[in-house]
Design a protein around this motif. Sequence first.
Motif, PDB file in Angstrom:
ATOM      1  N   LEU A  19       0.804  -1.222   0.000  1.00 54.98           N
ATOM      2  CA  LEU A  19       0.000   0.000   0.000  1.00 54.98           C
ATOM      3  C   LEU A  19       0.841   1.278   0.000  1.00 54.98           C
ATOM      4  O   LEU A  19       0.301   2.380   0.024  1.00 54.98           O
ATOM      5  CB  LEU A  19      -0.924   0.009   1.225  1.00 54.98           C
ATOM      6  CG  LEU A  19      -1.953  -1.118   1.279  1.00 54.98           C
ATOM      7  CD1 LEU A  19      -2.647  -1.144   2.636  1.00 54.98           C
ATOM      8  CD2 LEU A  19      -2.978  -0.964   0.157  1.00 54.98           C
ATOM      9  N   GLY A  20       2.178   1.122  -0.022  1.00 50.92           N
ATOM     10  CA  GLY A  20       3.054   2.283   0.008  1.00 50.92           C
ATOM     11  C   GLY A  20       3.012   3.017   1.338  1.00 50.92           C
ATOM     12  O   GLY A  20       3.179   4.240   1.399  1.00 50.92           O
ATOM     13  N   LYS A  21       2.776   2.286   2.417  1.00 46.97           N
ATOM     14  CA  LYS A  21       2.637   2.894   3.749  1.00 46.97           C
ATOM     15  C   LYS A  21       3.685   2.356   4.729  1.00 46.97           C
ATOM     16  O   LYS A  21       3.439   2.287   5.934  1.00 46.97           O
ATOM     17  CB  LYS A  21       1.235   2.592   4.311  1.00 46.97           C
ATOM     18  CG  LYS A  21       0.100   3.128   3.479  1.00 46.97           C
ATOM     19  CD  LYS A  21      -0.129   4.593   3.759  1.00 46.97           C
ATOM     20  CE  LYS A  21      -1.368   5.102   3.052  1.00 46.97           C
ATOM     21  NZ  LYS A  21      -1.485   6.552   3.195  1.00 46.97           N
ATOM     22  N   THR A  22       4.850   1.995   4.230  1.00 48.87           N
ATOM     23  CA  THR A  22       5.879   1.406   5.082  1.00 48.87           C
ATOM     24  C   THR A  22       6.265   2.322   6.232  1.00 48.87           C
ATOM     25  O   THR A  22       6.392   1.877   7.373  1.00 48.87           O
ATOM     26  CB  THR A  22       7.128   1.053   4.234  1.00 48.87           C
ATOM     27  OG1 THR A  22       6.703   0.207   3.171  1.00 48.87           O
ATOM     28  CG2 THR A  22       8.172   0.330   5.054  1.00 48.87           C
ATOM     29  N   GLU A  23       6.420   3.609   5.953  1.00 52.27           N
ATOM     30  CA  GLU A  23       6.837   4.551   6.992  1.00 52.27           C
ATOM     31  C   GLU A  23       5.795   4.623   8.109  1.00 52.27           C
ATOM     32  O   GLU A  23       6.128   4.589   9.298  1.00 52.27           O
ATOM     33  CB  GLU A  23       7.069   5.935   6.385  1.00 52.27           C
ATOM     34  CG  GLU A  23       7.815   6.875   7.308  1.00 52.27           C
ATOM     35  CD  GLU A  23       8.123   8.207   6.634  1.00 52.27           C
ATOM     36  OE1 GLU A  23       7.901   9.247   7.285  1.00 52.27           O
ATOM     37  OE2 GLU A  23       8.578   8.187   5.465  1.00 52.27           O
ATOM     38  N   THR A  24       4.526   4.710   7.736  1.00 51.65           N
ATOM     39  CA  THR A  24       3.437   4.741   8.717  1.00 51.65           C
ATOM     40  C   THR A  24       3.436   3.456   9.538  1.00 51.65           C
ATOM     41  O   THR A  24       3.294   3.486  10.769  1.00 51.65           O
ATOM     42  CB  THR A  24       2.084   4.925   8.002  1.00 51.65           C
ATOM     43  OG1 THR A  24       2.148   6.106   7.209  1.00 51.65           O
ATOM     44  CG2 THR A  24       0.941   5.038   9.001  1.00 51.65           C
ATOM     45  N   ALA A  25       3.586   2.324   8.858  1.00 48.98           N
ATOM     46  CA  ALA A  25       3.584   1.028   9.548  1.00 48.98           C
ATOM     47  C   ALA A  25       4.742   0.939  10.531  1.00 48.98           C
ATOM     48  O   ALA A  25       4.584   0.407  11.641  1.00 48.98           O
ATOM     49  CB  ALA A  25       3.646  -0.111   8.532  1.00 48.98           C
ATOM     50  N   GLU A  26       5.897   1.466  10.143  1.00 44.92           N
ATOM     51  CA  GLU A  26       7.051   1.450  11.056  1.00 44.92           C
ATOM     52  C   GLU A  26       6.776   2.304  12.295  1.00 44.92           C
ATOM     53  O   GLU A  26       7.179   1.942  13.403  1.00 44.92           O
ATOM     54  CB  GLU A  26       8.312   1.921  10.322  1.00 44.92           C
ATOM     55  CG  GLU A  26       8.852   0.857   9.375  1.00 44.92           C
ATOM     56  CD  GLU A  26       9.935   1.360   8.432  1.00 44.92           C
ATOM     57  OE1 GLU A  26      10.211   2.581   8.403  1.00 44.92           O
ATOM     58  OE2 GLU A  26      10.500   0.505   7.717  1.00 44.92           O
ATOM     59  N   GLN A  27       6.065   3.426  12.117  1.00 42.16           N
ATOM     60  CA  GLN A  27       5.698   4.265  13.265  1.00 42.16           C
ATOM     61  C   GLN A  27       4.734   3.515  14.183  1.00 42.16           C
ATOM     62  O   GLN A  27       4.881   3.552  15.411  1.00 42.16           O
ATOM     63  CB  GLN A  27       5.053   5.574  12.792  1.00 42.16           C
ATOM     64  CG  GLN A  27       6.033   6.508  12.102  1.00 42.16           C
ATOM     65  CD  GLN A  27       5.331   7.668  11.394  1.00 42.16           C
ATOM     66  OE1 GLN A  27       4.109   7.719  11.312  1.00 42.16           O
ATOM     67  NE2 GLN A  27       6.133   8.595  10.887  1.00 42.16           N
ATOM     68  N   VAL A  28       3.759   2.831  13.591  1.00 37.61           N
ATOM     69  CA  VAL A  28       2.785   2.055  14.370  1.00 37.61           C
ATOM     70  C   VAL A  28       3.505   0.973  15.168  1.00 37.61           C
ATOM     71  O   VAL A  28       3.249   0.791  16.367  1.00 37.61           O
ATOM     72  CB  VAL A  28       1.719   1.436  13.425  1.00 37.61           C
ATOM     73  CG1 VAL A  28       0.895   0.368  14.134  1.00 37.61           C
ATOM     74  CG2 VAL A  28       0.813   2.540  12.867  1.00 37.61           C
ATOM     75  N   MET A  29       4.423   0.272  14.514  1.00 40.29           N
ATOM     76  CA  MET A  29       5.159  -0.790  15.209  1.00 40.29           C
ATOM     77  C   MET A  29       6.104  -0.197  16.259  1.00 40.29           C
ATOM     78  O   MET A  29       6.292  -0.786  17.325  1.00 40.29           O
ATOM     79  CB  MET A  29       5.918  -1.665  14.217  1.00 40.29           C
ATOM     80  CG  MET A  29       5.013  -2.550  13.352  1.00 40.29           C
ATOM     81  SD  MET A  29       3.804  -3.541  14.288  1.00 40.29           S
ATOM     82  CE  MET A  29       4.902  -4.606  15.222  1.00 40.29           C
TER      83      MET A  29
END
Length: 188
Positions: A19-29
């Motif tokens: 989804l092109g949301k790697t940065e957001t996912a890294e923040q969530v994790m």
Amino acid sequence: PNDYSGQWKDVFMQYAEVLGKTETAEQVMGRYYDRTQAFQQQMGTRAAETNVSIVRVYPTHINFYLRDSFCGTVVADAGLSRPASQDFTASEAKNLFNNQIQYEISREKIPDADGDALFLWTFGHRDDIAQDAKSAKEALKADPSWSTLSAAQQDRVYEVPGEYWIGDGPMAANLIIDDLFKYLIEEN
């Protein structure tokens, strides 16, 4: 391929990448790991010394959830230990029980459910099954061997919602962390 719930972090990051949301996912994790660290800091040395048992009651049987189950990974991330009866990796469990995340126990094995804390929920995707599982849980708690569990004796059996204990993803993981804070820190 991801074939069991303990791989939830990889799945989450794969979806984020697509989804092109790697940065957001890294923040969530990152926030998730900050919470597991905060939990460990508040628990101190008690974390590694606390054996957490995870038990699911079905209408006809009882299952233990293992190290590589979804909830097992969250408990591990929080720095908590598992009883020997549940301390199996996915590959060990697949070989032993033909299931990577859980296995069924007989009534005679109820003593193996013991831990310093025991998290428990019932199965039921339909009302009638849920009611049968609740009845089975009451029968389990009335079983003489249940009263021998130190978790039961010390009133450290915590009934939790299965909806997120068998969930996947960071939202469900954070709800489990909420339960760990609530029952292992706030109530002690």
